[in-house]
Design an enzyme around this catalytic site. Structure first.
Site, PDB file in Angstrom:
ATOM      1  CE  LYS A 160      25.747  -6.298  20.208  1.00  0.00           C
ATOM      2  NZ  LYS A 160      26.947  -5.961  20.975  1.00  0.00           N
ATOM      3  CG  HIS A 188      12.630  18.166  10.033  1.00  0.00           C
ATOM      4  ND1 HIS A 188      13.821  18.555  10.618  1.00  0.00           N
ATOM      5  CD2 HIS A 188      12.972  17.523   8.883  1.00  0.00           C
ATOM      6  CE1 HIS A 188      14.830  18.150   9.850  1.00  0.00           C
ATOM      7  NE2 HIS A 188      14.341  17.534   8.789  1.00  0.00           N
ATOM      8  NE  ARG A 212      17.392  15.935   1.597  1.00  0.00           N
ATOM      9  CZ  ARG A 212      17.326  15.481   0.365  1.00  0.00           C
ATOM     10  NH1 ARG A 212      17.626  16.262  -0.620  1.00  0.00           N
ATOM     11  NH2 ARG A 212      16.945  14.244   0.128  1.00  0.00           N
ATOM     12  CB  THR A 213      18.518  16.181   8.194  1.00  0.00           C
ATOM     13  OG1 THR A 213      17.411  16.609   7.404  1.00  0.00           O
ATOM     14  CG2 THR A 213      18.399  16.777   9.580  1.00  0.00           C
ATOM     15  NE  ARG A 263      15.525  12.777  10.347  1.00  0.00           N
ATOM     16  CZ  ARG A 263      15.465  13.197   9.093  1.00  0.00           C
ATOM     17  NH1 ARG A 263      15.539  12.341   8.099  1.00  0.00           N
ATOM     18  NH2 ARG A 263      15.334  14.486   8.811  1.00  0.00           N
TER      19      ARG A 263
HETATM   20  C1  NCD Z   1      12.267  15.353   5.349  1.00  0.00           C
HETATM   21  C2  NCD Z   1      12.114  14.526   6.600  1.00  0.00           C
HETATM   22  O1  NCD Z   1      12.874  13.605   6.837  1.00  0.00           O
HETATM   23  O2  NCD Z   1      11.214  14.863   7.330  1.00  0.00           O
HETATM   24  N1  NCD Z   1      13.516  15.394   4.788  1.00  0.00           N
HETATM   25  C3  NCD Z   1      14.429  16.285   5.263  1.00  0.00           C
HETATM   26  O3  NCD Z   1      14.808  16.220   6.396  1.00  0.00           O
HETATM   27  N2  NCD Z   1      14.840  17.264   4.443  1.00  0.00           N
HETATM   28  C4  NCD Z   1      11.181  15.250   4.399  1.00  0.00           C
HETATM   29  C5  NCD Z   1      10.772  13.904   3.901  1.00  0.00           C
HETATM   30  O4  NCD Z   1      11.313  12.870   4.263  1.00  0.00           O
HETATM   31  O5  NCD Z   1       9.869  13.898   3.080  1.00  0.00           O
END
Ligand code: NCD
Length: 307
Positions: A84, A134, A56-57, A106
């Site tokens: 690599k 986050h 989703r993100t 990320r």
């Molecule tokens: C989360 C994350 O990646 O921190 N997911 C998200 O971005 N909605 C939560 C998780 O992975 O539990």
């Protein structure tokens, strides 16, 4: 290191209150008028650089950028030069040299976005760094609560699950406590925050019934199994018996309480199907929808240097 806050969104901890308010207001604007975004940032280039899995993100940032008219590039790490042996810094320098307006990162390492921010001419947005933060998840969560409850100050918000390893929990604790909520963290001791991480209006509970009593909002989190590899694994049957939110436990919260989860859910571990799929009580899909508006707001404010 020059790292002006009005250029990047690295975490909630260091985000000034006025920027927090500005982002939430802008989110409300786009939620009410999604078409206002069209063409605003035509010709801008936004890169999604995700070193950890995401559904989703990543999609939400991509959609937000496209709704603003920007070009979006998703770097496929599995097919990239990272395989690599290229370092994060070199990958970021390379992407920067191509000319990007915003880099969305990320990474499994906490504070990775902070470390590379000075290498980027455009904005860096943290899309989740290890167990640290986050920030856009907390912003979309705060907006979802405002939307449902009309405000956040004075609410009792229960956050339940693996809080210690959850960047979502860490960002939400900063964000919601600053917006005036009382926060109850509920988890087995091993998943509660360590001693030195406890803001003022936050209490810790190991008992679900105690923590849920009278809560206005219940936010469930999954166990972050990938972050406790090498540690003794939790007894899932016991965890389910003690911490899985079902309708019986949910009745202990306020009658008009609602349920949140950032996803991905581990059904029947931390949340029962009957709660996850409860059309009245569950705000889980509303969170996903609001994620696009919150990310449009962040991108818009950073790209126009309005923060
Ligand atoms: C989360 C994350 O990646 O921190 N997911 C998200 O971005 N909605 C939560 C998780 O992975 O539990």
């Amino acid at each position: 290191m020059t790292n002006p806050l009005n250029k990047h969104l690295l975490d909630i901890a260091s985000l000034p209150d006025k920027y927090l308010e500005a982002i939430l207001q802008r989110t409300a604007f786009f939620a009410a008028e999604p078409r206002e975004g069209i063409q605003r940032h035509q010709g801008r280039c936004i890169v999604n650089l995700f070193y950890e899995n995401s559904t989703r993100t990543r999609v939400s940032f991509e959609l937000a950028a496209k709704r603003l008219g920007a070009d979006v590039i998703n770097v496929d790490i599995a097919a990239s030069s990272v395989k690599k042996g290229e370092t994060l810094s070199d990958t970021v320098r390379t992407i920067n040299a191509l000319g990007v307006d915003a880099l969305i990162l990320r990474h499994a390492q906490s504070r990775a976005p902070h470390e590379i921010a000075s290498l980027v001419d455009g904005s860096v947005i943290n899309a989740g760094d290890g167990i640290n933060e986050h920030p856009t998840q907390a912003l979309l969560d705060a907006f979802t609560i405002q939307q449902r409850k009309g405000g956040i100050a004075g609410l009792t918000i229960a956050i339940c699950g693996d809080i210690r390893h959850s960047r979502v929990a860490h960002s939400n604790i900063h964000c919601l406590s600053r917006l005036g909520a009382k926060i109850r963290l509920i988890a087995p001791q091993r998943f509660l925050p360590t001693e030195d991480y406890q803001p003022a209006n936050v209490t810790c509970h190991t008992d679900m019934a105690e923590g849920l009593a009278g809560a206005d909002v219940v936010m469930m989190l999954r166990i972050q199994f990938e972050r406790i590899e090498g540690e003794p694994q939790p007894d899932i049957a016991q965890y389910r018996a003690d911490y899985c939110l079902d309708q019986r436990l949910l009745k202990l919260a306020n009658p008009d309480a609602f349920v949140m989860h950032p996803g991905p859910m581990n059904r029947m571990v931390e949340i029962a199907d009957t709660v996850a799929d409860d059309a009245q009580k569950s705000a889980i899909l509303a969170q996903v929808k609001n994620g696009v508006f919150a990310r449009m707001a962040v991108l818009d404010l950073l790209l126009t240097r309005s923060l």
